[in-house]
Write an enzyme that holds these catalytic residues in place. Structure first.
Site, short mmCIF file in Angstrom:
data_model
loop_
_atom_site.label_atom_id
_atom_site.label_comp_id
_atom_site.label_asym_id
_atom_site.label_seq_id
_atom_site.Cartn_x
_atom_site.Cartn_y
_atom_site.Cartn_z
N HIS A 244 8.67 4.21 -4.83
CA HIS A 244 7.64 4.78 -5.70
C HIS A 244 8.28 5.01 -7.07
O HIS A 244 9.48 5.26 -7.16
CB HIS A 244 7.20 6.11 -5.08
N ASP B 116 13.54 10.15 -0.30
CA ASP B 116 12.18 10.50 -0.72
C ASP B 116 11.33 10.61 0.54
O ASP B 116 10.98 9.60 1.15
CB ASP B 116 11.67 9.41 -1.67
N GLN C 29 6.16 10.58 2.07
CA GLN C 29 5.23 10.02 3.07
C GLN C 29 5.73 10.23 4.50
O GLN C 29 5.10 9.75 5.44
CB GLN C 29 5.02 8.51 2.82
N LYS D 45 0.60 16.50 0.11
CA LYS D 45 0.40 15.36 1.02
C LYS D 45 0.45 15.79 2.49
O LYS D 45 0.29 14.98 3.38
CB LYS D 45 1.45 14.28 0.75
N CYS E 207 1.65 3.26 -7.79
CA CYS E 207 2.92 3.73 -8.37
C CYS E 207 4.12 2.99 -7.79
O CYS E 207 5.20 3.59 -7.61
CB CYS E 207 3.10 5.23 -8.21
N1 PLP Z 1 7.24 9.11 -3.24
C1 PLP Z 1 6.31 8.53 -2.49
C2 PLP Z 1 6.76 7.59 -1.42
C3 PLP Z 1 4.96 8.78 -2.71
O1 PLP Z 1 4.04 8.18 -1.97
C4 PLP Z 1 4.61 9.67 -3.75
C5 PLP Z 1 3.20 9.93 -4.07
O2 PLP Z 1 2.32 9.14 -3.81
C6 PLP Z 1 5.61 10.28 -4.49
C7 PLP Z 1 6.91 9.98 -4.21
C8 PLP Z 1 5.30 11.22 -5.59
O3 PLP Z 1 4.71 12.37 -5.09
P1 PLP Z 1 4.18 13.47 -6.10
O4 PLP Z 1 3.14 12.80 -6.95
O5 PLP Z 1 3.61 14.52 -5.21
O6 PLP Z 1 5.33 13.93 -6.89
#
Ligand code: PLP
Length: 410
Positions: A126, A203, A206, A229, A368
């Site tokens: 992401h 990260d 998900q 999430k 993203c």
């Molecule tokens: N990393 C992953 C794999 C994501 O799916 C997302 C959000 O869709 C993020 C990071 C970023 O999350 P946030 O927008 O809550 O910071």
């Protein structure tokens, strides 16, 4: 219904899912990878805070301030237990995954990485696990290399091991892809990175919402995720860090609460995690996060995962004979509840728009993850993402909606 949880019963606990959309359509919410809906208990916990306990935390001596502090710190302790962390000082509350990763880059990265050092990322990240490292790499003249994603949407582990031979200082990867649904072998990857001498950032945006994650077992150096999430509110996220790393890092933002002492000459920092929590935090959101943890624990993370796997398999079956539909990523048996696809000759935005007119919420675009789409030579995909409140009926509706899309564009 083979699922171990009754998702109709679960869905009842989410007020928004009972609300019709476009006047009279049933809302079919298939966008939980972007943000999950909130159960009543989470909403009520935040209302209750504002109605009965609202005060600023950590500083007051009055009863409300003490109650608010206790509720906020209880939420931290609960969240720590939820991810298998014994010492809640290792959990910094942030705004979201993005801020958690930026915090690592701006503090640990700036202090400990030097010109020429290598960072290993993967092609499926992401933007929030790419851009902070790009910014840092530009500032400090670092190198970045990417573990290749194979055609089946899994990481090329041979390539990963080759990159580790180059002795990266930092390895950062997603536990589960928000586009492909791929669940990466985090434990193995962390162990291998440690053997190569790298610090590991995972990260978990998900992952934590969808399956049981135990950081004592995984042993990452840093792990990031977002409250919104996982049925919690927006505005609250978590950065887990090993205590020695957090202690060695300079502060991120300066201001109230992150200091021990301030004089005209300078300041000394507070203990972790407060050193990284400058200013008034998102108190109600922290408490809402604690309520989300309670809610998910009451269902059971194994039940959540089993349910999503069963539904993902059902989604694959339902979509199998849709004309011109291609799912990207691995098979249903080895992925989480994220299904991104293309429909031949029809732009994902058109797909999403027509589905929306039927009350079906999906996401269209690059989610993203532009470099990953570039890797698959796709400008965009349509993504249906699942959570514990989704039902087979939701996927049947998706199928009917896609038939309509094809009919319109035929
Ligand atoms: N990393 C992953 C794999 C994501 O799916 C997302 C959000 O869709 C993020 C990071 C970023 O999350 P946030 O927008 O809550 O910071």
């Amino acid at each position: 219904m083979n699922s171990v949880i009754s998702n109709e019963e679960i869905a009842c606990q989410f007020p928004i899912l009972k609300q019709p959309i476009h006047q009279d359509k049933r809302l079919v919410y298939l966008d939980s990878a972007a943000t999950a809906q909130k159960p009543l208990v989470v909403i009520q916990s935040m209302n209750a805070f504002y109605e009965h306990t609202n005060a600023n935390i950590h500083r007051g001596i009055h009863a409300l301030a003490e109650a608010a502090t206790e509720a906020y710190e209880n939420a931290r302790a609960k969240t720590a237990r939820f991810i298998g962390v014994q010492d809640a000082r290792q959990l910094v509350f942030t705004r979201n995954t993005t801020e958690s990763i930026n915090l690592i880059a701006y503090t640990w990265g700036r202090k400990f990485l030097n010109k020429g050092d290598l960072i290993v990322l993967t092609e499926m990240e992401h933007h929030s696990n790419l851009v902070p490292w790009y910014v840092l790499a530009e500032e400090k003249e670092l190198r970045i290399e990417f573990v290749r994603v194979q055609d089946d949407g899994t990481l090329d582990m041979r390539h990963y091991l080759d990159l580790l031979e180059k002795k990266p200082r930092l390895v950062a990867f997603t536990h589960m892809s928000n586009v492909l649904g791929t669940i990466n072998p985090a434990k193995e990857m962390i162990q291998e990175a440690h053997t190569a001498g790298a610090v590991v950032v995972v990260d978990g945006a998900q992952a934590v919402p969808h399956f049981s994650v135990n950081l004592t077992d995984l042993e990452p150096d840093f792990y990031a995720f977002s409250g919104h999430k996982m049925c919690g509110p927006t505005g609250i996220g978590v950065l887990y860090g090993k205590l020695d790393l957090l202690n060695a890092m300079p502060p991120f933002l300066g201001g109230g609460d992150m200091i021990k002492k301030v004089t005209f000459e300078g300041f000394s920092t507070n203990d972790v995690p407060y050193k990284f929590e400058a200013g008034t935090p998102a108190i109600a959101e922290g408490i809402g996060m604690g309520a989300a943890v309670d809610f998910l624990e009451s269902v059971g993370m194994d039940a959540v995962f089993t349910h999503e796997q069963e539904l993902t398999q059902y989604a694959f079956n339902v979509l199998a004979d849709v004309k011109g539909l291609r799912i990207i990523g691995p098979g249903a048996d080895v992925r989480g509840g994220v299904v991104s696809f293309t429909l031949e000759g029809i732009h994902p935005h058109d797909v999403a728009q027509i589905l929306d007119s039927k009350g079906i919420a999906v996401r269209a675009g690059h989610h993203c993850a532009m470099p990953l789409h570039q890797r698959f030579n796709l400008p965009a995909t349509t993504r249906a993402s699942l959570y514990l409140y989704n039902t087979r009926a939701d996927l049947d509706a998706l199928r009917t909606g896609l038939d309509k899309v094809i009919e319109i564009f035929a």
